[in-house]
Design an enzyme around this catalytic site. Sequence first.
Site, PDB file in Angstrom:
ATOM      1  N   THR A   1       4.533 -10.354  -1.817  1.00 12.70           N
ATOM      2  CA  THR A   1       4.652 -11.237  -0.622  1.00 12.70           C
ATOM      3  C   THR A   1       6.015 -11.873  -0.495  1.00 12.70           C
ATOM      4  O   THR A   1       6.816 -11.850  -1.225  1.00 12.70           O
ATOM      5  CB  THR A   1       3.718 -12.660  -0.734  1.00 12.70           C
ATOM      6  OG1 THR A   1       4.396 -13.486  -1.618  1.00 12.70           O
ATOM      7  CG2 THR A   1       2.519 -12.389  -1.439  1.00 12.70           C
TER       8      THR A   1
ATOM      9  N   ASP B   1       4.544 -17.359   3.883  1.00 11.62           N
ATOM     10  CA  ASP B   1       5.469 -18.329   3.779  1.00 11.62           C
ATOM     11  C   ASP B   1       4.953 -19.630   3.220  1.00 11.62           C
ATOM     12  O   ASP B   1       4.180 -20.065   4.004  1.00 11.62           O
ATOM     13  CB  ASP B   1       6.239 -18.745   5.272  1.00 11.62           C
ATOM     14  CG  ASP B   1       6.829 -19.861   5.322  1.00 11.62           C
ATOM     15  OD1 ASP B   1       7.353 -20.504   4.642  1.00 11.62           O
ATOM     16  OD2 ASP B   1       7.341 -20.241   6.568  1.00 11.62           O
TER      17      ASP B   1
ATOM     18  N   ASN C   1       7.097 -17.243  -7.722  1.00 16.81           N
ATOM     19  CA  ASN C   1       8.205 -16.721  -8.153  1.00 16.81           C
ATOM     20  C   ASN C   1       9.334 -17.273  -6.961  1.00 16.81           C
ATOM     21  O   ASN C   1      10.567 -17.503  -7.411  1.00 16.81           O
ATOM     22  CB  ASN C   1       8.458 -15.237  -8.306  1.00 16.81           C
ATOM     23  CG  ASN C   1      10.014 -14.850  -8.118  1.00 16.81           C
ATOM     24  OD1 ASN C   1      10.833 -15.057  -8.875  1.00 16.81           O
ATOM     25  ND2 ASN C   1      10.224 -14.122  -7.188  1.00 16.81           N
TER      26      ASN C   1
ATOM     27  N   TYR D   1      17.964 -28.895  -6.539  1.00 15.28           N
ATOM     28  CA  TYR D   1      17.568 -27.772  -7.254  1.00 15.28           C
ATOM     29  C   TYR D   1      16.811 -28.149  -8.448  1.00 15.28           C
ATOM     30  O   TYR D   1      15.674 -28.051  -8.781  1.00 15.28           O
ATOM     31  CB  TYR D   1      18.674 -26.796  -7.391  1.00 15.28           C
ATOM     32  CG  TYR D   1      17.831 -25.582  -7.876  1.00 15.28           C
ATOM     33  CD1 TYR D   1      17.290 -24.451  -7.147  1.00 15.28           C
ATOM     34  CD2 TYR D   1      17.972 -25.264  -9.310  1.00 15.28           C
ATOM     35  CE1 TYR D   1      16.531 -23.188  -7.738  1.00 15.28           C
ATOM     36  CE2 TYR D   1      17.291 -24.106  -9.885  1.00 15.28           C
ATOM     37  CZ  TYR D   1      16.699 -23.020  -8.986  1.00 15.28           C
ATOM     38  OH  TYR D   1      16.080 -22.269  -9.701  1.00 15.28           O
TER      39      TYR D   1
ATOM     40  N   LYS E   1      12.801 -28.004  -9.602  1.00 15.86           N
ATOM     41  CA  LYS E   1      12.311 -27.438 -10.661  1.00 15.86           C
ATOM     42  C   LYS E   1      11.866 -28.390 -11.736  1.00 15.86           C
ATOM     43  O   LYS E   1      10.774 -27.897 -12.419  1.00 15.86           O
ATOM     44  CB  LYS E   1      13.386 -26.410 -11.162  1.00 15.86           C
ATOM     45  CG  LYS E   1      13.794 -25.392 -10.407  1.00 15.86           C
ATOM     46  CD  LYS E   1      12.715 -24.163 -10.086  1.00 15.86           C
ATOM     47  CE  LYS E   1      13.015 -23.152  -9.367  1.00 15.86           C
ATOM     48  NZ  LYS E   1      12.010 -22.114  -9.409  1.00 15.86           N
TER      49      LYS E   1
ATOM     50  N   THR F   1      21.167 -12.532 -10.270  1.00 15.53           N
ATOM     51  CA  THR F   1      20.593 -12.308  -9.111  1.00 15.53           C
ATOM     52  C   THR F   1      21.340 -12.907  -7.958  1.00 15.53           C
ATOM     53  O   THR F   1      22.464 -13.565  -8.233  1.00 15.53           O
ATOM     54  CB  THR F   1      19.224 -12.768  -8.591  1.00 15.53           C
ATOM     55  OG1 THR F   1      19.395 -14.656  -8.935  1.00 15.53           O
ATOM     56  CG2 THR F   1      18.204 -12.429  -9.759  1.00 15.53           C
TER      57      THR F   1
END
Length: 238
Positions: free
Chosen positions: A37, A55, A78, A142, A146, A177
């Site tokens: 997705t 979304d 993820n 962030y 988390k 990444t």
Amino acid sequence: MPLLSGAVVLVTGANGGLGRELVEQALARGAAKVYATARRPQEWNDSRIVPLALDITNPDSIRAAAAQAQDVTVLINNAGTSVESDAFLSLSDDQLREVMETNFFGPVALTTAFAPVLAASGTSAVLNIHSVLSWIALTGAYSASKAALWSATNSFRVELAPQGTQVTGVHVGYMDTAMAKGVDAPKASPKEVARKSFDGLEQGDYEVIVDDISAGVKLGLSGPIADLYPALASNARA
């Protein structure tokens, strides 16, 4: 039988980085189907992979995905985001809400929507990708998002246990990444993170600690808070 053998897996944020590795390694471990997705899903040259538009910040999109993917047995949260300047004092209200919607509210809403689907499968699991920043606030929004997801994971673990759904959280430091491209620090490869995540999931682990950074910070939580934050320690000595 390993949890992923014959499983039907849904991966959010599947177009690149860790998401792509999770798709490919789930299949390598015997998954029968993977819903890959993204807001704009890509095409895959594998009949076992089903591209699915999702979304996670849109309730209608979440409901549509849950209605379409009624055979999911493993849900992997993820997808995540960050903004260039993450400090609370420099964030606009819209930027803060974007981070929280993507990293916290989205995974919570998706897990809630898929809970009945997972219950119907008998053996099921949720895998949530956290961060070492769940435990140490080196960024503002962030880290907060988390940390909230980590707490939600712990709550879902208790709430979903009676229906036989295992909930596993993954903690990792910097990963190689696009999100961490500007960081000058040792980075784990997405391949390693996916491998260790699935190892932990199939072993029934509640938490997967991917790297030394995450292990060290978790250990440090039992000590004085200033030991985790050098700036606080410096101020205390001044």
